[in-house]
Design a protein around this motif. Structure first.
Motif, PDB file in Angstrom:
ATOM      1  N   MET A   1      13.516   8.396  -5.009  1.00 29.47           N
ATOM      2  CA  MET A   1      12.908   8.357  -3.445  1.00 29.47           C
ATOM      3  C   MET A   1      12.695   9.608  -2.411  1.00 29.47           C
ATOM      4  N   GLN A   2      13.616  10.690  -2.849  1.00 38.47           N
ATOM      5  CA  GLN A   2      13.652  12.002  -2.615  1.00 38.47           C
ATOM      6  C   GLN A   2      11.989  12.852  -2.125  1.00 38.47           C
ATOM      7  N   ASN A   3      11.447  11.770  -3.582  1.00 31.93           N
ATOM      8  CA  ASN A   3       9.714  12.511  -3.766  1.00 31.93           C
ATOM      9  C   ASN A   3       9.366  12.283  -3.064  1.00 31.93           C
ATOM     10  N   ALA A   4       9.422  11.012  -2.514  1.00 29.61           N
ATOM     11  CA  ALA A   4       9.001   9.816  -1.778  1.00 29.61           C
ATOM     12  C   ALA A   4       8.490   9.842  -0.096  1.00 29.61           C
ATOM     13  N   GLY A   5      10.158  11.064   0.175  1.00 31.18           N
ATOM     14  CA  GLY A   5      10.368  11.212   1.650  1.00 31.18           C
ATOM     15  C   GLY A   5      10.804  10.637   1.758  1.00 31.18           C
ATOM     16  N   ILE A   6      11.964  10.105   1.507  1.00 34.39           N
ATOM     17  CA  ILE A   6      12.556   8.897   1.979  1.00 34.39           C
ATOM     18  C   ILE A   6      13.463   9.503   2.116  1.00 34.39           C
ATOM     19  N   ALA A   7      14.364   9.767   3.594  1.00 40.88           N
ATOM     20  CA  ALA A   7      15.779  10.158   4.134  1.00 40.88           C
ATOM     21  C   ALA A   7      16.686  10.278   3.821  1.00 40.88           C
ATOM     22  N   ASP A   8      17.577  11.184   3.445  1.00 42.88           N
ATOM     23  CA  ASP A   8      18.958  11.080   3.204  1.00 42.88           C
ATOM     24  C   ASP A   8      19.471   9.654   3.695  1.00 42.88           C
ATOM     25  N   ASP A   9      19.806   9.275   5.003  1.00 39.70           N
ATOM     26  CA  ASP A   9      20.347   8.533   5.933  1.00 39.70           C
ATOM     27  C   ASP A   9      19.144   7.193   5.406  1.00 39.70           C
ATOM     28  N   GLU A  10      18.618   7.036   5.409  1.00 40.38           N
ATOM     29  CA  GLU A  10      18.026   5.799   4.985  1.00 40.38           C
ATOM     30  C   GLU A  10      18.204   5.536   3.413  1.00 40.38           C
ATOM     31  N   MET A  11      18.168   6.640   2.531  1.00 40.39           N
ATOM     32  CA  MET A  11      18.937   6.185   0.781  1.00 40.39           C
ATOM     33  C   MET A  11      19.905   5.597   0.840  1.00 40.39           C
TER      34      MET A  11
END
Ligand code: NAP
Length: 488
Positions: A212-222
């Motif tokens: 998810m992080q590699n796909a650019g999803i931010a911490d709060d969204e994760m």
């Protein structure tokens, strides 16, 4: 003076470290009189203080000598030992034995190697004492408010303890998360494998987070995604805490000023381990059980520890370049959910298979459905899926592997494309997903009608005359080939 002692305690807890102190308070809070003691008196004092703060002072009785401690217990005495595993357990037993009588029950609640428990059971029984080794899961909070308990030893000893254990264990759906596991050593064994599954589960979540992080999803969204997943079939303690961890800002570290941003991004990517994962992998090998998800989780912790080497390698060896903005994030999140579900199931299948094989070997008679049931509360791997796992092992037809349950097999088949897309994307982009990938590999090997291991047998026979079976002859008949004129 904080210490008091009486002669009528229902049970004793020796060892006032994190686990012993909290378990003693748990026992007291369920209405039992509990005697507490420890090698060094300071920790006894700490426990007494806490019992007073929690208004349990009347139920907790302190003693600083093994003699006084043993004298304060109702016969047959029941003593839970919670000290560092290994020599400390033997030393503690040695210090208590002069004050015990035939029929007294010693219970080791530590993370002990099961063979040590088998040895202690034999030695203590020869002297007329009873010994139970009991896995205790759930850490500090579990010990205080209701752990999952995995006791193994003589059944009549378990029965003598059952009243207390069922009250102090976690309660789920009106059932206590404790059951009689089986003979000597089985309680430690099941707890060890529980921890191995925990390693797998944690690593799988970490890999999903990485994708998810590699796909650019931010911490709060994760954090929101994990919170949402926690409402459904993936609902579990580890998913729940992952959501909370991802939301946590860097504001609460003692001794450091509050900073902007999320704490998770400032935690060094080097994971520790205390041995139960390693022991599970060793046992899997010993029992001839394939457990690649658990092994991958363990080995990833080891490679994480090579931080300096990894930094050097990263500056020298580049992976593929990839434009992550081309990835459909919604599809990826949906695929990750399926991949996590399937892989998690595979991790359970591997762990339960290790237990099954050990149970056969040692005649423990372990009920795998009951293992799943008692893991539903109190422990780190507690998860909604355990209900379904319990049901799978409770059907009339015995289940040789979790993946052979028709409902689970059906779910894996339906989700496999998503699982393959995740692993495929990770491989193509060079993101390490050893646990997700090896779970998928296990699934593919497990469902393969034919593996290329005929080649291995041929090679073994070629260089070592190890013989082979043939597809056109009954199993159990072995053949050798004169592969070349040099072969005998
Ligand atoms: P801990 O907080 O580190 O405390 C260790 C205890 O062992 C102390 O009471 C210490 O006594 C005693 N001890 C050490 N060496 C001793 C010796 N030679 N003779 C007598 N006593 C000795 O340990 P813990 O976390 O409570 O863990 C206890 C057991 O539970 C371990 O087997 C651990 O693996 C297992 N466990 C821990 C957790 C967890 O989350 N912490 C979870 C499940 C299971 P002193 O005060 O005198 O040093």
């Amino acid at each position: 003076m904080l210490f008091r002692s009486i002669m009528s305690c229902d049970i004793g807890v020796y060892g006032m470290g994190v686990m012993g102190r909290n378990l003693a308070l748990n026992i007291a809070s369920k209405g039992f009189n509990v005697a507490v003691s420890n090698r060094s008196p300071a920790k006894v004092e700490e426990c007494i203080k806490r019992s007073q703060e929690e208004h349990l002072g009347e139920k907790v009785f302190a003693s600083t000598s093994p003699e006084e401690f043993c004298k304060s217990l109702i016969k047959p005495r029941k003593i839970i030992i919670l000290v560092t595993a290994g020599a400390a357990v033997d030393k503690t037993i040695e210090s208590l034995l002069p004050y015990l009588e035939n029929g007294d029950i010693l219970i080791d609640g530590g993370n002990e190697w099961y063979e040590e428990s088998i040895r202690r059971t034999r030695e203590l029984e020869e002297k007329g004492f009873n010994f139970i080794s009991m896995g205790v899961s759930g850490g500090e909070i579990g010990a205080r408010h209701g752990p999952s308990l995995m006791p193994g030893g003589r059944k009549e000893c378990y029965e003598a303890l059952e009243n207390i254990l069922t009250k102090i264990a976690a309660q789920v759906d009106n059932e206590a998360c404790v059951t009689y596991i089986g003979g000597a050593g089985s309680g430690n064994y099941v707890k060890m494998v529980h921890n191995g599954i925990e390693y797998g589960d944690m690593e799988l979540i970490a890999e999903v987070y990485n994708m998810m992080q590699n796909a650019g999803i931010a911490d709060d969204e994760m954090s929101s995604i994990f919170a949402q997943w926690n409402q459904g079939e993936l609902s579990s303690y580890l998913i729940e805490i992952t959501s909370l961890i991802l939301a946590k800002k860097d504001t609460d570290i003692a001794g450091l000023p509050a900073q902007e941003g999320h704490l998770i991004d400032r935690i060094l990517d080097v994971a520790g381990s205390k041995g139960t994962g390693m022991m599970t992998v060793k046992e899997a090998a010993e029992r001839g059980v394939s457990a690649p998800t658990i092994a991958a989780a363990l080995f990833e912790r080891y490679i994480s520890d090579e931080k300096d080497l990894r930094m050097r390698a990263a500056s020298m060896i580049s992976g593929p370049s990839f434009d992550w903005s081309s990835v459909d994030r919604q599809q990826l999140v949906s695929d990750l959910k399926d991949a996590l579900f399937c892989s998690k199931l595979v991790a359970y299948a591997q762990g339960l298979d290790i237990i099954h094989k050990a149970s056969q070997k040692f005649n423990w008679g372990i009920n795998l459905g009951e293992c799943a049931r008692i893991w539903k509360g109190g422990c780190i791997i507690r998860a909604k899926i355990l209900d379904q796992i319990k049901r799978a092992f409770s059907k009339d037809t015995p289940l040789d592997n979790l993946l052979l349950d028709p409902d689970f097999a059906d779910q894996l088949v339906k989700r496999q494309q998503a699982w393959r897309r995740v692993v495929g994307l990770a491989v193509a982009t060079g993101v390490p997903v050893p646990a997700l990938a090896s779970s998928l590999e296990y699934f593919d090997s497990f469902r393969a009608q034919r593996l290329p291991l005929n080649m291995i047998q041929a090679q073994r026979d070629f260089f070592g005359s190890h013989t082979f079976e043939r597809v056109d002859q009954p199993r159990g008949q072995f053949f050798h080939c004169r592969w070349t004129s040099e072969h005998a």
